[in-house]
Design a protein around this motif. Structure first.
Motif, mmCIF file in Angstrom:
data_model
loop_
_atom_site.group_PDB
_atom_site.id
_atom_site.type_symbol
_atom_site.label_atom_id
_atom_site.label_comp_id
_atom_site.label_asym_id
_atom_site.label_seq_id
_atom_site.Cartn_x
_atom_site.Cartn_y
_atom_site.Cartn_z
ATOM 1 N N ASP A 264 -26.207 5.940 29.044
ATOM 2 C CA ASP A 264 -26.440 6.151 27.613
ATOM 3 C C ASP A 264 -25.596 7.333 27.147
ATOM 4 O O ASP A 264 -25.978 8.498 27.295
ATOM 5 N N VAL A 265 -24.422 7.061 26.560
ATOM 6 C CA VAL A 265 -23.510 8.125 26.165
ATOM 7 C C VAL A 265 -24.071 8.958 25.019
ATOM 8 O O VAL A 265 -23.847 10.174 24.948
ATOM 9 N N GLY A 266 -24.822 8.337 24.117
ATOM 10 C CA GLY A 266 -25.407 9.080 23.008
ATOM 11 C C GLY A 266 -26.414 10.100 23.492
ATOM 12 O O GLY A 266 -26.369 11.284 23.112
ATOM 13 N N ALA A 267 -27.334 9.666 24.352
ATOM 14 C CA ALA A 267 -28.328 10.584 24.902
ATOM 15 C C ALA A 267 -27.666 11.645 25.762
ATOM 16 O O ALA A 267 -28.072 12.816 25.759
ATOM 17 N N ALA A 268 -26.629 11.258 26.511
ATOM 18 C CA ALA A 268 -25.936 12.211 27.381
ATOM 19 C C ALA A 268 -25.357 13.366 26.570
ATOM 20 O O ALA A 268 -25.495 14.539 26.944
ATOM 21 N N MET A 269 -24.694 13.067 25.462
ATOM 22 C CA MET A 269 -24.120 14.136 24.653
ATOM 23 C C MET A 269 -25.211 14.951 23.963
ATOM 24 O O MET A 269 -25.063 16.163 23.763
ATOM 25 N N GLY A 270 -26.318 14.321 23.619
ATOM 26 C CA GLY A 270 -27.444 15.066 23.064
ATOM 27 C C GLY A 270 -28.001 16.061 24.068
ATOM 28 O O GLY A 270 -28.309 17.213 23.726
ATOM 29 N N GLU A 271 -28.121 15.627 25.315
ATOM 30 C CA GLU A 271 -28.620 16.525 26.366
ATOM 31 C C GLU A 271 -27.620 17.632 26.671
ATOM 32 O O GLU A 271 -27.990 18.781 26.940
ATOM 33 N N MET A 272 -26.327 17.314 26.644
ATOM 34 C CA MET A 272 -25.309 18.338 26.879
ATOM 35 C C MET A 272 -25.284 19.359 25.744
ATOM 36 O O MET A 272 -25.060 20.556 25.972
ATOM 37 N N GLN A 273 -25.526 18.906 24.516
ATOM 38 C CA GLN A 273 -25.611 19.850 23.392
ATOM 39 C C GLN A 273 -26.799 20.783 23.576
ATOM 40 O O GLN A 273 -26.708 21.994 23.324
ATOM 41 N N ASP A 274 -27.913 20.251 24.038
ATOM 42 C CA ASP A 274 -29.112 21.049 24.310
ATOM 43 C C ASP A 274 -28.817 22.098 25.386
ATOM 44 O O ASP A 274 -29.192 23.270 25.265
ATOM 45 N N LEU A 275 -28.111 21.689 26.428
ATOM 46 C CA LEU A 275 -27.747 22.627 27.494
ATOM 47 C C LEU A 275 -26.732 23.653 26.995
ATOM 48 O O LEU A 275 -26.822 24.840 27.330
ATOM 49 N N ALA A 276 -25.768 23.218 26.192
ATOM 50 C CA ALA A 276 -24.743 24.138 25.690
ATOM 51 C C ALA A 276 -25.358 25.241 24.834
ATOM 52 O O ALA A 276 -24.976 26.412 24.946
ATOM 53 N N SER A 277 -26.319 24.886 23.981
ATOM 54 C CA SER A 277 -26.954 25.914 23.149
ATOM 55 C C SER A 277 -27.743 26.886 24.019
ATOM 56 O O SER A 277 -27.777 28.091 23.751
ATOM 57 N N THR A 278 -28.346 26.366 25.084
ATOM 58 C CA THR A 278 -29.090 27.217 26.023
ATOM 59 C C THR A 278 -28.151 28.160 26.750
ATOM 60 O O THR A 278 -28.428 29.365 26.893
ATOM 61 N N MET A 279 -27.021 27.636 27.212
ATOM 62 C CA MET A 279 -26.058 28.464 27.932
ATOM 63 C C MET A 279 -25.421 29.504 27.014
ATOM 64 O O MET A 279 -25.120 30.626 27.450
ATOM 65 N N THR A 280 -25.212 29.173 25.752
ATOM 66 C CA THR A 280 -24.680 30.146 24.802
ATOM 67 C C THR A 280 -25.658 31.300 24.626
ATOM 68 O O THR A 280 -25.266 32.476 24.589
ATOM 69 N N TRP A 281 -26.951 30.972 24.536
ATOM 70 C CA TRP A 281 -27.974 32.024 24.439
ATOM 71 C C TRP A 281 -27.992 32.869 25.708
ATOM 72 O O TRP A 281 -28.080 34.105 25.638
ATOM 73 N N LEU A 282 -27.889 32.225 26.872
ATOM 74 C CA LEU A 282 -27.886 32.966 28.133
ATOM 75 C C LEU A 282 -26.631 33.829 28.272
ATOM 76 O O LEU A 282 -26.689 34.946 28.817
ATOM 77 N N GLU A 283 -25.502 33.322 27.798
ATOM 78 C CA GLU A 283 -24.266 34.103 27.813
ATOM 79 C C GLU A 283 -24.460 35.400 27.020
ATOM 80 O O GLU A 283 -24.072 36.492 27.472
ATOM 81 N N GLU A 284 -25.077 35.277 25.860
ATOM 82 C CA GLU A 284 -25.337 36.449 25.030
ATOM 83 C C GLU A 284 -26.401 37.350 25.667
ATOM 84 O O GLU A 284 -26.339 38.577 25.550
ATOM 85 N N TYR A 285 -27.345 36.749 26.356
ATOM 86 C CA TYR A 285 -28.390 37.531 27.018
ATOM 87 C C TYR A 285 -27.783 38.423 28.103
ATOM 88 O O TYR A 285 -28.138 39.596 28.233
ATOM 89 N N VAL A 286 -26.851 37.877 28.875
ATOM 90 C CA VAL A 286 -26.198 38.680 29.915
ATOM 91 C C VAL A 286 -25.382 39.808 29.287
ATOM 92 O O VAL A 286 -25.318 40.919 29.830
ATOM 93 N N ASP A 287 -24.782 39.555 28.133
ATOM 94 C CA ASP A 287 -24.026 40.606 27.445
ATOM 95 C C ASP A 287 -24.919 41.799 27.107
ATOM 96 O O ASP A 287 -24.473 42.948 27.162
ATOM 97 N N THR A 288 -26.166 41.529 26.749
ATOM 98 C CA THR A 288 -27.090 42.614 26.388
ATOM 99 C C THR A 288 -27.980 43.037 27.553
ATOM 100 O O THR A 288 -28.673 44.046 27.461
ATOM 101 N N HIS A 289 -27.972 42.254 28.638
ATOM 102 C CA HIS A 289 -28.734 42.585 29.848
ATOM 103 C C HIS A 289 -27.797 42.430 31.049
ATOM 104 O O HIS A 289 -27.888 41.455 31.810
ATOM 105 N N PRO A 290 -26.873 43.368 31.217
ATOM 106 C CA PRO A 290 -25.835 43.234 32.244
ATOM 107 C C PRO A 290 -26.342 43.291 33.679
ATOM 108 O O PRO A 290 -25.557 43.135 34.609
ATOM 109 N N ASP A 291 -27.652 43.462 33.852
ATOM 110 C CA ASP A 291 -28.242 43.413 35.189
ATOM 111 C C ASP A 291 -28.725 42.006 35.532
ATOM 112 O O ASP A 291 -29.410 41.788 36.533
ATOM 113 N N THR A 292 -28.357 41.021 34.716
ATOM 114 C CA THR A 292 -28.801 39.632 34.894
ATOM 115 C C THR A 292 -27.640 38.741 35.317
ATOM 116 O O THR A 292 -26.570 38.772 34.705
#
Length: 429
Positions: A264-292
C-alpha cells in the motif's frame, strides 16, 4: 604552557564525556528499507523548485546495516529476530523474543538501562506487546504469545521495578482480558492510564504511564485527525522519562511494515510522513539536549517496494500526496457509497479517468479485500509503484544517528553492532 596543557586536557575530557550519552532514544522504522526513505524524499519534494529537497533522513544518515538472522532461519529476518539483534546484539531464530537459538534469555539494552537506574519506555504504533517493543522489554520463545508477553510487563521485575515506566501504543485486547485485567493492575500499582491520545497532554509527568489507544495497532496515520500520532506519543514519553539519571526510550514506526505487507504505497508514505515529523522533533530535541543520542534504523525491509515499475522510468508520488484517508479506509467508504466515483475522486484528491471510474464503480459492496485491492492498484498505476512480495526481503537497511556516540554507527555494520554500541555507550565493558 601549563594553560595550554590544561585547556587541551579539558577538551579531551569534554570529548570523552560527549561520547557517553545520558539518554538514548532508539527508533525502529519497522520494515523501512532504503526504498522507503528514498521514496519519502521524492514524496515530500517541492515540485515547484528545480532541486530535490533533503529530508531529515538525508541529514541524519550515517550508514547501512545487514539484517540476517541466525543461520537456522537463513538470510531473511522477521521482526522478532530483528528486534532481538538490535536490542541484545545476539542473532537468533525468526519468532524469538530476546532469547537465543537455545531459547535462553539474553540481556537487552533497555534492561541494562533499567538495572543502572535509568527510566525506560516504549512508544509504538503497534500493540505494545508486538515483536519490536517486546524484543526490548520481554523474553519469550515465540512472538505469538501475546498474552504471556503482556503479563510479563507486570509480573517480571528488573532491578526490583517494573520493566517499563512508560508504555504507549495499542493492545487493549491483551491488557484487558476475561482472565486478567492488566490495566487495573498497573493502575493499582501507581500508573496513570489513558485510552485517548488527546488526553496525553494532561497526564501527570511525575507518574509512570500506560496509554493504550486501540485493540491492536493504532489506526493508520492517514486516518488520524492530524495524519500523525507517533510524534505525540514520543513527545509524551520523553517528558515522562526525563530525569537526572537518564532514560532509554524505544520508539517504533510500526506500520511502515504493515503498509509494506499490504503493498500500500499511500499508507506507506503516510507512515513515513509520521516518522519524519517525529525524527524532526527528535533532531531538534538533541540540539537542545546534547546529552541525548538518537539512533534510527529498520529491522528489515518489507514488500520489495520499487520506485518505478514495468520498465517505465518514472515515479509520480504526487498522486498520493492529497489522500484524505488511508486506501483501506477509502475502500471501506466506497463499499457503502451509492455514487462511488465522485466520492473516490474527492478522497483520493484527483480526477479519475474513465477507466479508473469503471474500476471504482465495479467495487463490490461485500468484499472488503477486493475493494482495498482496487484502490491500491489504482494508486500503484498512477504512481508507477512496484512490489515484489507481501513479505520481508533481505536487503541491508539504512542507519541514522545524532548525538554523543553517533560516530560509532557510521559505515557498513551488522545489526548486532547497534546494540553492542549502545551497551558500550551506556558503560558495559
Amino acid at each position: 604552557m601549563k594553560f595550554v596543557s590544561t585547556v587541551l586536557l579539558s577538551t579531551i575530557c569534554m570529548g570523552a564525556i560527549a561520547q557517553e550519552p545520558k539518554n538514548v532514544i532508539m527508533v525502529v522504522g519497522d520494515g523501512m528499507g532504503p526504498a522507503y526513505t528514498t521514496a519519502y524524499r521524492y514524496f515530500s519534494d517541492d515540485r515547484n523548485t528545480p532541486e530535490v529537497e533533503r529530508t531529515v533522513f538525508d541529514r541524519l544518515m550515517v550508514g547501512m546495516a545487514s539484517t540476517y538472522p541466525a543461520p537456522v532461519s537463513g538470510y531473511v529476518t522477521d521482526s522478532a529476530a530483528g528486534a532481538t539483534a538490535l536490542s541484545s546484539g545476539i542473532k537468533t531464530y525468526n519468532g524469538a523474543i530476546a532469547v537465543d537459538v537455545d531459547k535462553e534469555p539474553v540481556k537487552t539494552v533497555l534492561e541494562w538501562a533499567k538495572e543502572h537506574g535509568m527510566k525506560t519506555g516504549v512508544a509504538v504504533t503497534s500493540q505494545i506487546n508486538h515483536a519490536t517493543p517486546a524484543g526490548y522489554s520481554a523474553h519469550n520463545e515465540s512472538r505469538k504469545n501475546y498474552n504471556e508477553i503482556a503479563d510479563s510487563y507486570f509480573d517480571r521485575k528488573v532491578a526490583n521495578d517494573f520493566v517499563l515506566d512508560v508504555m504507549l501504543g495499542g493492545g487493549w485486547q491483551y491488557f484487558k482480558r476475561d482472565d486478567r485485567n492488566l490495566i487495573a493492575e498497573f493502575t493499582a500499582a501507581g500508573y496513570e492510564y489513558v485510552d485517548n491520545i488527546a488526553a496525553l497532554k494532561d497526564t501527570d509527568e511525575t507518574k509512570p504511564l500506560l496509554g493504550l489507544f486501540a485493540d491492536q495497532g493504532l489506526n493508520w496515520a492517514l486516518d488520524m485527525p492530524d495524519k500523525q500520532r507517533l510524534q505525540t506519543l514520543t513527545e509524551t514519553a520523553v517528558k515522562h522519562l526525563e530525569n537526572d539519571k537518564g532514560f532509554f526510550l524505544l520508539v517504533e514506526a510500526s506500520q511502515v511494515d504493515w503498509a509494506g505487507h499490504s503493498n500500500d504505497v499511500g499508507a506507506a508514505m503516510g507512515e513515513m510522513q509520521d516518522l519524519a515529523s517525529t525524527m524532526t522533533w527528535l533532531e531538534e530535541y538533541v540540539d537542545t539536549h546534547p546529552d541525548t543520542l538518537v539512533v534510527l534504523t529498520a529491522d528489515h525491509s518489507t514488500g520489495g517496494f520499487t520506485i518505478g515499475a514495468n520498465t517505465v522510468y518514472k515515479w509520480e508520488p504526487q498522486w498520493v500526496q492529497n489522500l484524505k484517508a488511508s486506501p483501506f479506509s477509502i475502500a471501506k467508504q466506497l463499499m457503502k457509497a451509492k455514487d462511488k466515483a465522485p466520492l473516490a475522486s474527492d478522497l483520493l484528491g484527483f480526477t479519475l479517468t474513465g477507466e479508473e471510474k469503471s474500476a471504482i464503480e465495479s467495487i463490490d459492496t461485500e468484499d472488503e479485500e477486493v475493494a482495498y485491492q482496487t484502490v491500491k492498484t489504482l494508486l500503484d498505476l498512477r504512481t508507477n509503484t512496484g512490489w515484489t512480495t507481501g513479505g520481508h526481503t533481505g536487503v541491508d537497511v539504512p542507519v541514522f544517528a545524532k548525538g554523543p556516540g553517533s560516530d560509532k554507527f557510521r559505515g557498513s555494520i551488522n545489526n548486532t553492532q547497534v546494540a553492542d554500541n549502545i551497551f558500550t555507550l551506556l558503560g558495559r565493558e
